[in-house]
Design a protein around this motif. Sequence first.
Motif, short mmCIF file in Angstrom:
data_model
loop_
_atom_site.label_atom_id
_atom_site.label_comp_id
_atom_site.label_asym_id
_atom_site.label_seq_id
_atom_site.Cartn_x
_atom_site.Cartn_y
_atom_site.Cartn_z
N ASN A 106 13.64 7.24 5.74
CA ASN A 106 12.34 7.58 6.31
C ASN A 106 11.99 6.57 7.41
N ILE B 252 7.90 1.47 -1.50
CA ILE B 252 9.18 1.87 -0.93
C ILE B 252 10.25 1.67 -1.99
N HIS C 228 9.19 4.19 6.60
CA HIS C 228 9.65 3.15 5.68
C HIS C 228 10.47 2.09 6.42
N ASP D 16 0.82 -1.21 0.00
CA ASP D 16 0.00 0.00 0.00
C ASP D 16 0.86 1.26 0.00
N MET D 17 2.03 1.17 0.64
CA MET D 17 2.98 2.28 0.62
C MET D 17 4.24 1.82 -0.11
N ILE E 207 8.18 -0.18 8.46
CA ILE E 207 7.43 -1.10 7.60
C ILE E 207 8.34 -2.22 7.09
#
Length: 352
Positions: free
Chosen positions: A67, A46, A70, A43-44, A73
């Motif tokens: 980040n 990287i 990031h 969904d995000m 995750i």
Amino acid sequence: MSVTAVKGGSVRLYSRFAVLIAILVASAVGISLIVGVSVGIGDMPIPLSSTYAAITNRLGWTNVDVNRIHETIIWDYRLSRALVAVFCGAGLALSGAILQSLLRNPLAEPYVLGISAGASTGTVAVIILGLGAGSISLSAGAFIGAFAAFFFVALLSNGARGGADQTILAGVAASQLFNAATSYIVTTSGNAQQARDVMFWLLGSFGAVRWPEFALVSVVVGIGLIVCLFYARVLDAFVFGDEAAASLGVNVSRARLLLFGVTAVMTATIVSMVGTIGFVGLVVPHAARFVVGPLHMRLMPACAIVGAIFMVAADIASRVLIPQQVLPIGVVTALVGVPFFAIILYRFRRAS
């Protein structure tokens, strides 16, 4: 022996060693690359550079600004998932190669022979029925179910004397029996939410795996690979039948029991974590055998490498084929495995 012969032997040895090192480096790069791609998908999204920076930072090799979201995750969710997929693919591929050699059957693999179905039944019995009152772990339940399925197949096919076709038919019967038992347990003893969760998990999912699962599966598959390499010549002998193996000094009963046990342990461990994932043990050994040949000293490492890459690629496909939806991993492997199974079955019947 002449100096020229000695030099020639040294050059050939050096060349083989250089080729081996090149293959290992290429394999490590390939696995690292596809793991990095897998970690970046979700969904995000990287970037690949952020993934490798976060990993090298955590290992203390670099100190690059990444980040924080990031990094969280990557370490808490996605990297462990990708690495579990690596070892699950390697373990299933090794199991398929072992079964194909022991049974002298190109269609043998844990899913087709019902071993995965038996492991699923054992796991679901522990989850929903609570068998053992907490004293039996998911892996132990899966292990018991896997051995029960294998015993059932051996009984129906009468061992190797039943023939290849009969062994496969016995495996189909075992799969149906244990899948029916699993469905009965889920529908009669579980609530609606448990039924949905278990049925999705049974088709294969890496969504719930984290670092503890990685630690267990890496140890089990790593030991399995070492045992396979130690018994590589024995597996070569089994290709020609039990009598040929015994004539070469192989303790057939002990080797068969040990290797079947290794297969059951790897399969049960994988199924207890990620559910039933079929056809990896069928497709990968044939692909690896086509590249490196039938000798198991080369075939086993090749199966582990190709299986790892194949499973991570299947996991990636399960997340990108349908936008905003994750397919069960077993669906993706079946899309590849079923046509491959049909091709092998057709060739097998023509050869016989």
